[in-house]
Design a protein around this motif. Structure first.
Motif, PDB file in Angstrom:
ATOM      1  N   PRO A   1       5.800   7.476   9.953  1.00  0.00           N
ATOM      2  CA  PRO A   1       5.903   7.955   8.568  1.00  0.00           C
ATOM      3  C   PRO A   1       6.843   9.148   8.483  1.00  0.00           C
ATOM      4  O   PRO A   1       7.148   9.798   9.489  1.00  0.00           O
ATOM      5  CB  PRO A   1       4.468   8.370   8.249  1.00  0.00           C
TER       6      PRO A   1
ATOM      7  N   ILE B   1      -2.531   0.338   3.268  1.00  0.00           N
ATOM      8  CA  ILE B   1      -1.097   0.449   3.548  1.00  0.00           C
ATOM      9  C   ILE B   1      -0.329  -0.297   2.459  1.00  0.00           C
ATOM     10  O   ILE B   1      -0.556  -1.488   2.243  1.00  0.00           O
ATOM     11  CB  ILE B   1      -0.759  -0.129   4.935  1.00  0.00           C
TER      12      ILE B   1
ATOM     13  N   GLU C   1       1.043   9.413   2.865  1.00  0.00           N
ATOM     14  CA  GLU C   1       1.366   8.500   3.954  1.00  0.00           C
ATOM     15  C   GLU C   1       1.077   9.137   5.313  1.00  0.00           C
ATOM     16  O   GLU C   1       0.525   8.487   6.211  1.00  0.00           O
ATOM     17  CB  GLU C   1       2.837   8.086   3.869  1.00  0.00           C
TER      18      GLU C   1
ATOM     19  N   ASP D   1      -2.749   9.420   5.926  1.00  0.00           N
ATOM     20  CA  ASP D   1      -3.325   8.125   6.296  1.00  0.00           C
ATOM     21  C   ASP D   1      -2.921   7.733   7.716  1.00  0.00           C
ATOM     22  O   ASP D   1      -3.719   7.160   8.469  1.00  0.00           O
ATOM     23  CB  ASP D   1      -2.872   7.041   5.308  1.00  0.00           C
ATOM     24  N   TRP D   2      -1.680   8.039   8.092  1.00  0.00           N
ATOM     25  CA  TRP D   2      -1.207   7.731   9.442  1.00  0.00           C
ATOM     26  C   TRP D   2      -2.032   8.478  10.491  1.00  0.00           C
ATOM     27  O   TRP D   2      -2.420   7.919  11.515  1.00  0.00           O
ATOM     28  CB  TRP D   2       0.272   8.104   9.546  1.00  0.00           C
TER      29      TRP D   2
ATOM     30  N   ILE E   1      -8.359  -0.925   8.089  1.00  0.00           N
ATOM     31  CA  ILE E   1      -6.976  -0.763   7.621  1.00  0.00           C
ATOM     32  C   ILE E   1      -6.583  -2.029   6.880  1.00  0.00           C
ATOM     33  O   ILE E   1      -6.586  -3.120   7.458  1.00  0.00           O
ATOM     34  CB  ILE E   1      -6.006  -0.502   8.794  1.00  0.00           C
TER      35      ILE E   1
ATOM     36  N   GLY F   1      -3.737  -3.896   4.233  1.00  0.00           N
ATOM     37  CA  GLY F   1      -2.403  -3.785   3.676  1.00  0.00           C
ATOM     38  C   GLY F   1      -1.620  -5.069   3.816  1.00  0.00           C
ATOM     39  O   GLY F   1      -2.134  -6.089   4.277  1.00  0.00           O
TER      40      GLY F   1
ATOM     41  N   THR G   1       1.102  -3.739   7.920  1.00  0.00           N
ATOM     42  CA  THR G   1      -0.130  -3.369   8.616  1.00  0.00           C
ATOM     43  C   THR G   1      -0.017  -3.603  10.121  1.00  0.00           C
ATOM     44  O   THR G   1      -0.638  -2.884  10.914  1.00  0.00           O
ATOM     45  CB  THR G   1      -1.312  -4.162   8.044  1.00  0.00           C
TER      46      THR G   1
ATOM     47  N   ALA H   1       0.912  -0.519  12.088  1.00  0.00           N
ATOM     48  CA  ALA H   1       0.064   0.670  11.968  1.00  0.00           C
ATOM     49  C   ALA H   1      -0.289   1.221  13.352  1.00  0.00           C
ATOM     50  O   ALA H   1      -0.345   0.483  14.339  1.00  0.00           O
ATOM     51  CB  ALA H   1      -1.207   0.333  11.191  1.00  0.00           C
TER      52      ALA H   1
END
Length: 266
Positions: free
Chosen positions: A23, A108, A117, A120-121, A132, A134, A138, A141
């Motif tokens: 990110p 995500i 971002e 969350d990361w 998780i 998304g 995803t 991730a």
């Protein structure tokens, strides 16, 4: 390991893969509350045995998959990744997420600022985020303890990255990710790909929805032409549509060969 595999498999520079995974770091690092999601109302699902290993959940009704996903979420001690084709598919998952599970969920995708971002990361890489959810990103991730991967609707082309490198396919990458982590891998779909069925018959389990379907009738249009019917619809289809309209009902006609003509009528 995933970085090198993606770079080799999709013939791209490892640096581009790393760039897609990391990110942007905000100028001021603050601790934020988890992103608020407009979830669907929670509906406790029927208790079923949790799927393990490689499982293809072949749904015929919309009531079959929630119990399977809910069971996987409850039975998994580590992190669970749920990959959906579109952002709009995230909201319905709220029906299988209890309020306690939602508090440890990271989504995500969507519109987030750099701080959101990055926060969350950090929650994912530290293991604080247990679920998780998304779209295709995803698979990139930073998991800390991935134990279960769930992919919805494997026939949807949105699982394929097309606009920038690395142009990965989330379906292929998810299978590799499960292999690298030793995680369970579940595909939930109403119409699985032929390749998916073939693969799961040899290396996995196919879990069919027991709900009976309406009887189907297959008609060869070549026989209709030989019988003197040169219309686009068979005699049986025309009769069924006429009967439905006579009762003030609707009729749904599906042409699954869009862009590829299945017949020529002059």
């Amino acid at each position: 390991a995933l970085i090198n595999w993606l770079a080799d498999y999709y013939v791209t520079a490892p640096g581009l893969v790393v760039k897609a995974m990391l990110p942007a770091v905000p100028k001021r690092i603050m601790t934020l509350e988890p992103t608020v999601i407009d979830w669907a109302p929670y509906q406790p699902a029927t208790v079923v045995a949790p799927p393990t290993g490689r499982t293809l959940v072949w749904c015929q009704t919309v009531d079959f998959w929630p119990a399977k996903i809910a069971a996987a979420l409850v039975a998994t001690a580590g992190q669970v990744a749920i990959i959906v084709p579109e952002l709009a598919d995230i909201t319905p998952l709220g029906q299988v997420l209890s309020p306690l599970q939602r508090a440890s969920t990271v989504v995500i995708g969507g519109i987030k600022n750099k701080t959101q971002e990055y926060t969350d990361w950090r929650r994912m890489i530290s293991g604080q985020a247990k679920i998780i959810i998304g779209t295709r990103a995803t698979v990139l991730a930073p998991f800390a303890n991935l134990k279960h991967i769930i992919l919805l609707d494997d026939t949807n082309d949105s699982h394929k990255q097309w606009d920038q490198n690395p142009r990965y396919d989330a379906r292929t990458a998810a299978a590799k990710l499960a292999e690298l982590w030793g995680a369970d891998y579940m595909v939930v779909t109403t119409s699985p790909q032929v390749a998916t069925i073939a693969a799961w018959r040899t290396t996995g389990t196919i879990d069919h929805d027991p709900t009976p379907l309406l009887p189907a009738r297959r008609i060869n249009l070549a026989d209709e032409v030989r019988g003197g019917n040169y219309a686009l619809l068979s005699d049986a289809a025309q009769a069924a549509v006429t009967a439905a309209l006579a009762k003030h009902q609707g009729a749904f006609l599906l042409l699954n060969r869009r862009g590829l003509a299945g017949m020529v009528s002059c």
